[in-house]
Motif scaffolding. Sequence first.
Motif, PDB file in Angstrom:
ATOM      1  N   SER A 156     -19.117 -27.330  -2.134  1.00 15.49           N
ATOM      2  CA  SER A 156     -18.029 -26.773  -2.936  1.00 15.49           C
ATOM      3  C   SER A 156     -17.040 -25.994  -2.070  1.00 15.49           C
ATOM      4  CB  SER A 156     -18.609 -25.878  -4.025  1.00 15.49           C
ATOM      5  OG  SER A 156     -17.581 -25.275  -4.770  1.00 15.49           O
ATOM      6  N   GLU A 157     -17.552 -25.149  -1.182  1.00 17.27           N
ATOM      7  CA  GLU A 157     -16.684 -24.367  -0.292  1.00 17.27           C
ATOM      8  C   GLU A 157     -15.878 -25.276   0.632  1.00 17.27           C
ATOM      9  OE1 GLU A 157     -16.068 -21.103  -0.246  1.00 17.27           O
ATOM     10  OE2 GLU A 157     -17.494 -20.623  -1.829  1.00 17.27           O
ATOM     11  N   ALA A 158     -16.528 -26.284   1.206  1.00 21.87           N
ATOM     12  CA  ALA A 158     -15.838 -27.199   2.114  1.00 21.87           C
ATOM     13  C   ALA A 158     -14.777 -28.016   1.381  1.00 21.87           C
ATOM     14  CB  ALA A 158     -16.839 -28.116   2.807  1.00 21.87           C
ATOM     15  N   LEU A 159     -15.099 -28.496   0.187  1.00 23.62           N
ATOM     16  CA  LEU A 159     -14.123 -29.264  -0.591  1.00 23.62           C
ATOM     17  C   LEU A 159     -12.915 -28.411  -0.963  1.00 23.62           C
ATOM     18  CD1 LEU A 159     -16.586 -31.318  -2.785  1.00 23.62           C
ATOM     19  CD2 LEU A 159     -14.993 -32.245  -1.064  1.00 23.62           C
ATOM     20  N   ASP A 160     -13.146 -27.133  -1.289  1.00 23.25           N
ATOM     21  CA  ASP A 160     -12.027 -26.228  -1.576  1.00 23.25           C
ATOM     22  C   ASP A 160     -11.134 -26.072  -0.350  1.00 23.25           C
ATOM     23  OD1 ASP A 160     -12.889 -25.823  -4.163  1.00 23.25           O
ATOM     24  OD2 ASP A 160     -13.729 -23.824  -3.793  1.00 23.25           O
ATOM     25  N   LEU A 161     -11.744 -25.915   0.814  1.00 18.20           N
ATOM     26  CA  LEU A 161     -10.967 -25.782   2.052  1.00 18.20           C
ATOM     27  C   LEU A 161     -10.186 -27.060   2.353  1.00 18.20           C
ATOM     28  CD1 LEU A 161     -13.575 -23.940   4.299  1.00 18.20           C
ATOM     29  CD2 LEU A 161     -11.402 -23.003   3.466  1.00 18.20           C
ATOM     30  N   MET A 162     -10.819 -28.207   2.156  1.00 18.92           N
ATOM     31  CA  MET A 162     -10.123 -29.483   2.383  1.00 18.92           C
ATOM     32  C   MET A 162      -8.918 -29.610   1.464  1.00 18.92           C
ATOM     33  SD  MET A 162     -13.108 -32.307   2.994  1.00 18.92           S
ATOM     34  CE  MET A 162     -11.953 -33.612   3.467  1.00 18.92           C
ATOM     35  N   GLU A 163      -9.092 -29.231   0.208  1.00 21.61           N
ATOM     36  CA  GLU A 163      -7.991 -29.318  -0.752  1.00 21.61           C
ATOM     37  C   GLU A 163      -6.837 -28.420  -0.315  1.00 21.61           C
ATOM     38  OE1 GLU A 163      -7.218 -28.154  -5.378  1.00 21.61           O
ATOM     39  OE2 GLU A 163      -9.122 -29.126  -4.907  1.00 21.61           O
ATOM     40  N   ARG A 164      -7.156 -27.208   0.127  1.00 18.86           N
ATOM     41  CA  ARG A 164      -6.108 -26.289   0.601  1.00 18.86           C
ATOM     42  C   ARG A 164      -5.377 -26.834   1.822  1.00 18.86           C
ATOM     43  NH1 ARG A 164      -9.200 -20.786   0.988  1.00 18.86           N
ATOM     44  NH2 ARG A 164     -10.876 -21.690  -0.224  1.00 18.86           N
ATOM     45  N   GLU A 165      -6.081 -27.649   2.621  1.00 17.15           N
ATOM     46  CA  GLU A 165      -5.473 -28.269   3.803  1.00 17.15           C
ATOM     47  C   GLU A 165      -4.704 -29.539   3.434  1.00 17.15           C
ATOM     48  OE1 GLU A 165      -5.669 -27.320   7.149  1.00 17.15           O
ATOM     49  OE2 GLU A 165      -6.576 -25.451   6.507  1.00 17.15           O
ATOM     50  N   GLY A 166      -4.772 -29.948   2.168  1.00 15.69           N
ATOM     51  CA  GLY A 166      -4.082 -31.157   1.727  1.00 15.69           C
ATOM     52  C   GLY A 166      -4.770 -32.429   2.165  1.00 15.69           C
ATOM     53  N   MET A 167      -6.077 -32.375   2.382  1.00 15.47           N
ATOM     54  CA  MET A 167      -6.834 -33.544   2.842  1.00 15.47           C
ATOM     55  C   MET A 167      -7.449 -34.294   1.681  1.00 15.47           C
ATOM     56  SD  MET A 167      -8.658 -32.127   6.281  1.00 15.47           S
ATOM     57  CE  MET A 167      -9.115 -33.789   6.774  1.00 15.47           C
ATOM     58  N   ASP A 168      -7.589 -35.597   1.830  1.00 10.63           N
ATOM     59  CA  ASP A 168      -8.199 -36.467   0.829  1.00 10.63           C
ATOM     60  C   ASP A 168      -9.697 -36.549   1.113  1.00 10.63           C
ATOM     61  OD1 ASP A 168      -9.047 -38.453  -0.859  1.00 10.63           O
ATOM     62  OD2 ASP A 168      -7.577 -39.941  -0.199  1.00 10.63           O
ATOM     63  N   ALA A 169     -10.511 -35.933   0.254  1.00 13.22           N
ATOM     64  CA  ALA A 169     -11.957 -35.894   0.460  1.00 13.22           C
ATOM     65  C   ALA A 169     -12.605 -37.271   0.329  1.00 13.22           C
ATOM     66  CB  ALA A 169     -12.605 -34.923  -0.523  1.00 13.22           C
ATOM     67  N   SER A 170     -11.928 -38.224  -0.297  1.00 15.29           N
ATOM     68  CA  SER A 170     -12.506 -39.561  -0.420  1.00 15.29           C
ATOM     69  C   SER A 170     -12.332 -40.379   0.854  1.00 15.29           C
ATOM     70  CB  SER A 170     -11.897 -40.306  -1.605  1.00 15.29           C
ATOM     71  OG  SER A 170     -10.526 -40.578  -1.363  1.00 15.29           O
ATOM     72  N   GLU A 171     -11.420 -39.976   1.708  1.00 14.31           N
ATOM     73  CA  GLU A 171     -11.191 -40.677   2.977  1.00 14.31           C
ATOM     74  C   GLU A 171     -11.754 -39.897   4.166  1.00 14.31           C
ATOM     75  OE1 GLU A 171      -9.761 -43.708   3.496  1.00 14.31           O
ATOM     76  OE2 GLU A 171      -9.717 -43.913   1.310  1.00 14.31           O
ATOM     77  N   GLY A 172     -11.569 -38.585   4.156  1.00 15.12           N
ATOM     78  CA  GLY A 172     -11.991 -37.744   5.270  1.00 15.12           C
ATOM     79  C   GLY A 172     -13.311 -37.069   4.991  1.00 15.12           C
ATOM     80  N   GLY A 173     -13.607 -36.088   5.816  1.00 17.72           N
ATOM     81  CA  GLY A 173     -14.851 -35.368   5.623  1.00 17.72           C
ATOM     82  C   GLY A 173     -14.985 -34.229   6.598  1.00 17.72           C
ATOM     83  N   LEU A 174     -16.141 -33.608   6.560  1.00 16.71           N
ATOM     84  CA  LEU A 174     -16.461 -32.511   7.455  1.00 16.71           C
ATOM     85  C   LEU A 174     -17.297 -33.050   8.596  1.00 16.71           C
ATOM     86  CD1 LEU A 174     -16.522 -29.426   8.063  1.00 16.71           C
ATOM     87  CD2 LEU A 174     -18.639 -29.353   6.730  1.00 16.71           C
ATOM     88  N   ARG A 175     -16.777 -32.918   9.803  1.00 16.49           N
ATOM     89  CA  ARG A 175     -17.525 -33.336  10.989  1.00 16.49           C
ATOM     90  C   ARG A 175     -18.428 -32.192  11.408  1.00 16.49           C
ATOM     91  NH1 ARG A 175     -17.793 -37.225  14.088  1.00 16.49           N
ATOM     92  NH2 ARG A 175     -15.839 -38.138  13.398  1.00 16.49           N
ATOM     93  N   LEU A 176     -19.707 -32.486  11.557  1.00 14.87           N
ATOM     94  CA  LEU A 176     -20.690 -31.542  12.060  1.00 14.87           C
ATOM     95  C   LEU A 176     -21.145 -32.087  13.405  1.00 14.87           C
ATOM     96  CD1 LEU A 176     -22.523 -29.076  11.626  1.00 14.87           C
ATOM     97  CD2 LEU A 176     -24.084 -30.578  10.374  1.00 14.87           C
ATOM     98  N   TYR A 177     -21.018 -31.261  14.450  1.00  8.77           N
ATOM     99  CA  TYR A 177     -21.368 -31.741  15.786  1.00  8.77           C
ATOM    100  C   TYR A 177     -22.039 -30.648  16.605  1.00  8.77           C
ATOM    101  CZ  TYR A 177     -16.960 -29.435  17.044  1.00  8.77           C
ATOM    102  OH  TYR A 177     -15.948 -28.518  17.218  1.00  8.77           O
ATOM    103  N   VAL A 178     -22.641 -31.072  17.716  1.00  9.25           N
ATOM    104  CA  VAL A 178     -23.294 -30.171  18.646  1.00  9.25           C
ATOM    105  C   VAL A 178     -22.526 -30.248  19.955  1.00  9.25           C
ATOM    106  CG1 VAL A 178     -25.420 -29.781  19.954  1.00  9.25           C
ATOM    107  CG2 VAL A 178     -25.528 -30.462  17.557  1.00  9.25           C
ATOM    108  N   GLN A 179     -22.324 -29.075  20.566  1.00  2.00           N
ATOM    109  CA  GLN A 179     -21.622 -29.022  21.847  1.00  2.00           C
ATOM    110  C   GLN A 179     -22.389 -28.120  22.804  1.00  2.00           C
ATOM    111  OE1 GLN A 179     -17.825 -27.525  20.666  1.00  2.00           O
ATOM    112  NE2 GLN A 179     -18.628 -25.580  19.963  1.00  2.00           N
ATOM    113  N   GLN A 180     -22.163 -28.318  24.097  1.00  2.00           N
ATOM    114  CA  GLN A 180     -22.751 -27.451  25.112  1.00  2.00           C
ATOM    115  C   GLN A 180     -22.113 -26.082  25.003  1.00  2.00           C
ATOM    116  OE1 GLN A 180     -25.209 -28.279  27.396  1.00  2.00           O
ATOM    117  NE2 GLN A 180     -25.363 -30.232  26.324  1.00  2.00           N
ATOM    118  N   GLY A 181     -22.913 -25.026  25.103  1.00  2.00           N
ATOM    119  CA  GLY A 181     -22.357 -23.687  25.082  1.00  2.00           C
ATOM    120  C   GLY A 181     -23.261 -22.701  24.383  1.00  2.00           C
ATOM    121  N   GLY A 182     -22.916 -21.458  24.525  1.00  2.00           N
ATOM    122  CA  GLY A 182     -23.714 -20.387  23.942  1.00  2.00           C
ATOM    123  C   GLY A 182     -24.842 -19.994  24.868  1.00  2.00           C
ATOM    124  N   CYS A 183     -25.422 -18.862  24.617  1.00  2.00           N
ATOM    125  CA  CYS A 183     -26.451 -18.346  25.515  1.00  2.00           C
ATOM    126  C   CYS A 183     -27.757 -19.128  25.445  1.00  2.00           C
ATOM    127  CB  CYS A 183     -26.678 -16.856  25.275  1.00  2.00           C
ATOM    128  SG  CYS A 183     -26.983 -16.425  23.561  1.00  2.00           S
TER     129      CYS A 183
END
Length: 120
Positions: free
Chosen positions: A21-48
């Motif tokens: 719900s929170e992510a969809l609200d943010l996408m809507e505020r950004e003007g993004m189409d939730a049926s085409e796009g999405g939230l990318r979750l990824y892992v990156q090198q970094g942090g202690c």
Amino acid sequence: MSTVEQGAPEDAVAVTEQAASEALDLMEREGMDASEGGLRLYVQQGGCAGLSYGMRFEHEPEADDTVTEHHGLRILVDPASLDYIEGSVLDYEGGLQGEGFHVENPNVVSECGCGESFRT
């Protein structure tokens, strides 16, 4: 309600209703189409502790992404990141400690003190 696309394993990444719900609200505020796009979750090198999570909105998935849908939110995960976060749950927490998205990852063997990075 969860659906899986593109041959994704059903347990790739789960999402709580609050996080979706929170992510969809943010996408809507950004003007993004939730049926085409999405939230990318990824892992990156970094942090202690060596690795950290990243999240960003994408207008469409990449060809090799694992794509799952939870409560109307599409989650996009690249193959390299999936090795680290498969079986995780994306949640949204609020309260006195601050609001934000949190990944509950069963693959983590240790986290740094601030909880921003991890090791598998």
